[in-house]
Write an enzyme that holds these catalytic residues in place. Sequence first.
Site, PDB file in Angstrom:
ATOM      1  N   LYS A   1       0.494  -1.161  -0.020  1.00 56.06           N
ATOM      2  CA  LYS A   1       0.401  -0.126  -0.141  1.00 56.06           C
ATOM      3  C   LYS A   1       1.298   1.359  -0.315  1.00 56.06           C
ATOM      4  O   LYS A   1       2.620   1.512   0.880  1.00 56.06           O
ATOM      5  CB  LYS A   1      -1.272  -0.607   1.271  1.00 56.06           C
ATOM      6  CG  LYS A   1      -1.930   0.828   1.794  1.00 56.06           C
ATOM      7  CD  LYS A   1      -3.083   0.547   2.826  1.00 56.06           C
ATOM      8  CE  LYS A   1      -4.049   1.454   3.007  1.00 56.06           C
ATOM      9  NZ  LYS A   1      -4.649   1.301   3.683  1.00 56.06           N
TER      10      LYS A   1
ATOM     11  N   SER B   1      -9.705   1.525   3.451  1.00 53.06           N
ATOM     12  CA  SER B   1      -8.655   1.956   2.079  1.00 53.06           C
ATOM     13  C   SER B   1      -7.533   1.549   1.667  1.00 53.06           C
ATOM     14  O   SER B   1      -7.044   2.348   0.511  1.00 53.06           O
ATOM     15  CB  SER B   1      -7.681   3.224   3.447  1.00 53.06           C
ATOM     16  OG  SER B   1      -6.965   2.686   3.747  1.00 53.06           O
TER      17      SER B   1
ATOM     18  N   SER C   1     -10.048  -1.416   7.601  1.00 54.92           N
ATOM     19  CA  SER C   1      -8.877  -0.832   6.045  1.00 54.92           C
ATOM     20  C   SER C   1      -8.528  -1.739   5.308  1.00 54.92           C
ATOM     21  O   SER C   1      -8.121  -1.942   4.665  1.00 54.92           O
ATOM     22  CB  SER C   1      -7.822   0.514   6.428  1.00 54.92           C
ATOM     23  OG  SER C   1      -8.824   1.863   6.126  1.00 54.92           O
TER      24      SER C   1
END
Lengths: 496, 419
Positions: free
Chosen positions: A79, A160, A184
């Site tokens: 990420k 996210s 997330s």
Amino acid sequence: MDKILTNSIQSVSKHLLQGNITTREVLNSSLERIEKTKNLNAFITVTKQTAVESSQNSDVRYKMKKPKSVLDGIPIAVKDNFCTKYIRTTCGSKMLQNFVPPYNATVCQRLLDAGATLVGKTNLDEFAMGSGTVDSLFGATKNVWNLENDSNDFHISGGSSGGAAVAVATGSCFGAFGSDTGGSTRNPAAYCGLVGLKPTYGLISRFGLIPLVNSLDVPGILTRTVDDCVSLLNVTAGPDCNDSTCISKPYRSIRIPPAAQLSVKNLKIGIPREYACENLEDEVLQTWNEVASLLEESGATLKEVSMPHTELSIVCYSILNQCEVASNMARYDGIQYGYRADENSSTEQLYAKTRSRGFNSVVKHRILTGNYFLLTRNYEKYFEKALKVRRLIANDFDNVFEEVQMLLTPTTLTCAPLHSKFIQKSNSEQCSQQDFCTQPANMAGIPAISIPIKLSKNGLPLSLQLMGRNLSEPTLLALAKFIEDKVKFPHIVEKL
Amino acid sequence: MVSMFDRKHYFYGDMPVGYQITQQRNPLAKDGILDLFVFTPGIHKSPYVKKVKIKQLQLEQDSGKSLHGSDSSLVDLNRAGMGLMEVVFEPDLTDGEEAAALVKELAGILKKIGTCTCKMEEGGLRVDANVSIHQEGEPLGTRTEIKNIGSFRGVASAVKYEIERQIKLKEKGYQIINETRAWDANTKSTVAMRDKEEKQDYRYMPEPNLPPLHLSNDEVNQGSVNVEKLRKSIPELPAQIRERLQKELGLTLSQAVILVNDSVLLQFFEDSMKMKQLNPKLLANILIYEFSHIIYKTKVNPEHFLNRSNVVADLVYLLDTRKINRGIFCYLLEELFIGNPKQPIEILQEENLFQITDEEELMKICKEVLNENENLVTLYRGGKKNVYKALMKILVNKSNERADMAKCDEIMKKLLNGE
């Protein structure tokens, strides 16, 4: 060749070792898949060049029959809020659009040390503030499930860590690291039909993970199978002198026996009634009941338990989150690094203009409210009270783990919503609904895992969550693997 | 006991993350006491004891350094984020000398336990002096804070200046305003610094990246600091050294205070005592007066000479055993101090500088001096006793400064008065 991508990490590693395939072939398949699924917008940066170099080094080691680990030469994504040395790390924000860190996050360093091939940095909501991967400077990430090419609409990937989830679901990589502050990692795992692990707080170092809420953040693991998840956990977990909140006890590698040898006999599993909230979709509730029955039939003891402070988690989280965000975002002033507005009238003006242009409205909103909560006159009323509520939520878990070993709950209240519907709600509404089942684990610091169970009537993944006490990862993962084996979720990578 | 860290938020160029990690709510230690002696030769006749209360001791991060030019500002971030220990004292001090003595005592302790170099010139130790004036019996006045003090003497001078400045203002009927002032060592005055903006709300918050620090007095589990074990590892501190110097070696309190206040002199003292059996009081006096004078005169950093402290020991031994006199001693010490690589005894032999102590030889020299200076002798005997000094000076030169002057004094007096 694309078949490679549907394999588990263990079996790819075995093929590499036996010389049936080369790391270059594995990487090429992965890069081709990234190209083919580009329209989903999973990646912010594809690190092709460094990946090719890294893969060549792995190849040499395999030829000498000396791979560094089971991850040697395996394509992995991270990420874009983990710092990667000399590779830009944007956090999905204009503020860090051109930020190139001079160091690696511990997670990235350990992956590289294990020989893994980093194929790219994945999309996220700006600074990980969101639960849909819709609020990124680089646009939304589309869910790979139920994607109709002729429609403008799509299902959200969850967030996210949506980019990481889509990258793994499509087979662009074998596993990815996301971060998990209120869900997330587990939320996009649930929406994309993946295994998503939020480890015990402090088990994996946060060093180099650009913070959202330091006291809740953990690096999260996204994979297609529980075994792959264990492989990633084993090379990244353990003490780190760069993170004072990291658990200092040495980490012992987890080994899970083959599924056939696993048994849930006498395992006590709790079903917290507060998780059956009013917004829970019928299909999710049904799935929850089915798996509960399945476990009971397999010899586990199921018990309804109560966790009365569950619903307070959302409001408590929102205060803690905004306070720490206000603090953590203070460093983005345009002076040392990142975006700097064109402003020369005064230092204060430079700060103001930089920050008002560099952040999106979600981030700015949280900074403002966070600073309000932290004012001396409000501190006791909000922040301190939120800490007390957090303690109550953690106590709920302590109490319930006196009675049962594991908890089984939904991960999300629904399947992945359509983008058009999702964006009608405000960011805070989105988060409060999306994170309902996942947040409490962050509050308590305990490990939790989302596992895909089956497809809904509309063909979208339905997932459930398991939670255990601190450092119960071995049991948690074993139970997850047991369920995985029973439900045989149809992974989409096989159909692409 | 649990000590915790907090974030203090403010935007300023010298604080790159927008907050400082400090200890606002639970500092590392609270309510301490520091005993010290105040003694500045020339100002105080003898040392006196002062007790100063320590309000708290906290750990925090250092900031960077802002350098303001006319059209731009620069920030030096080298220090930013480094660990810093702040010791906050209660307002128990009454003047600059006490403040300087406090800083010296603290520096002595911190150097001993290896905290830092305590070099004020290098910023290793910094002092923010808060000064206020008030009439006895009245509450404390409004205080000003002095920053930018670069030396121990600077502490004394800055506080003295500020007290006088405040008194003058008050006498003229002005109010003291709460402000930060900078000490200017060149003009020897304090000047108001750029105004800090209006009162800020620092929005304190617990530092989430640093777990609470647990302090305990017993053997404890992981992640906790054992205070008792630390206490046992503390070496001899200045107060104990002063006591040992007095009780075991018979130094006066003044000698002990001066030596302990000057770590280099103390080092010479301790090293020399280890090398030879010396008269401690004589050694202390030599270091405090003669040696300090040479250091002052030559402006040579005495630390380079520490590896030759055997020279100091030898010379003091020669002096004590009357092999040389004080004049030769000083000559040799300076010669060696500024870089002569020889051993004292070599120079003594080469230049024949041994003290003349033989009574007959001294008698001979004394008589010669008297014979060659009949006019002075006449004056002396006629009642002008102060010409005695001139006679003695002639004697010093005549003997090449080698005569044992104490003995000569006796002989001369006998010769002049007794005949």
